[in-house]
Scaffold this motif. Structure first.
Motif, mmCIF file in Angstrom:
data_model
loop_
_atom_site.group_PDB
_atom_site.id
_atom_site.type_symbol
_atom_site.label_atom_id
_atom_site.label_comp_id
_atom_site.label_asym_id
_atom_site.label_seq_id
_atom_site.Cartn_x
_atom_site.Cartn_y
_atom_site.Cartn_z
ATOM 1 N N UNK A 58 43.073 -117.480 -75.409
ATOM 2 C CA UNK A 58 43.756 -116.994 -73.692
ATOM 3 C C UNK A 58 43.187 -117.721 -72.856
ATOM 4 N N UNK A 59 41.009 -117.045 -73.021
ATOM 5 C CA UNK A 59 40.548 -117.181 -72.133
ATOM 6 C C UNK A 59 40.460 -119.040 -72.001
ATOM 7 N N UNK A 60 40.591 -119.903 -72.567
ATOM 8 C CA UNK A 60 40.977 -121.158 -72.316
ATOM 9 C C UNK A 60 41.686 -121.604 -71.422
ATOM 10 N N UNK A 61 43.199 -121.021 -71.863
ATOM 11 C CA UNK A 61 43.794 -121.227 -71.004
ATOM 12 C C UNK A 61 43.558 -120.659 -69.429
ATOM 13 N N UNK A 62 43.218 -119.223 -69.770
ATOM 14 C CA UNK A 62 42.749 -118.813 -68.403
ATOM 15 C C UNK A 62 42.268 -119.836 -67.032
ATOM 16 N N UNK A 63 41.239 -120.583 -68.184
ATOM 17 C CA UNK A 63 40.539 -121.478 -67.765
ATOM 18 C C UNK A 63 41.066 -122.479 -66.737
ATOM 19 N N UNK A 64 42.514 -123.183 -67.333
ATOM 20 C CA UNK A 64 43.012 -124.282 -66.758
ATOM 21 C C UNK A 64 43.949 -123.598 -65.883
#
Length: 151
Positions: A58-64
């Motif tokens: 979730x945090x990785x997708x949010x960064x993208x």
């Protein structure tokens, strides 16, 4: 910049949590240490590992999506695709230990039986492979952040 910093912080914190719980699984999953409390603990630690892996995703997708570089840049990068693919492979691999830990807990609660040393060794082997593969993801991330192999 504040949003970017907070997204990076959330992602790094999630990664550290995931690595901690995976390391805990590798430490606990030993036939010489196996007892009823360890079986119960393995099931709980594995749940926390799964939750932290979802937080990483979730945090990785949010960064993208909300990061400075934007989704267009991130999703056009082969290294991001390699990271995500490796993460999915590790996630699929982790289903085997999860199902085994749950089966061991069911058996323990039903009749007090513990897993055999062979079952523990086979499960630990998978967890160790996962742990070694997880270590490759930050390498890909560093290359991506430094522009190696980017478009």
């Amino acid at each position: 910049m504040t949003t970017e910093a907070l997204l990076a912080y959330a992602h790094i914190l999630s990664i550290l949590m995931m690595a901690t719980f995976l390391a805990s699984e590798t430490a606990l999953c030993r036939s010489e240490w196996m007892n009823a409390k360890v079986v119960e603990r393995l099931a709980r630690v594995d749940l926390l590992y799964g939750i932290s892996a979802l937080c990483v995703l979730a945090s990785g997708l949010a960064r993208t999506w909300w990061g400075i570089k934007g989704a267009g840049w991130y999703w056009s990068q082969p290294l991001l695709h390699a990271k995500v693919t490796l993460f999915v492979v590790i996630g699929a691999m982790s289903l085997v230990p999860t199902l085994r830990f749950l089966a061991w807990r069911r058996a323990l609660r039903a009749d007090g039986s513990l897993p055999t040393p062979e079952q523990v060794r086979a499960t630990r082997r998978i967890v160790m492979i996962e742990a070694h593969l997880v270590a490759v993801i930050p390498l890909l991330a560093v290359f991506l952040a430094r522009g190696v192999g980017t478009r």
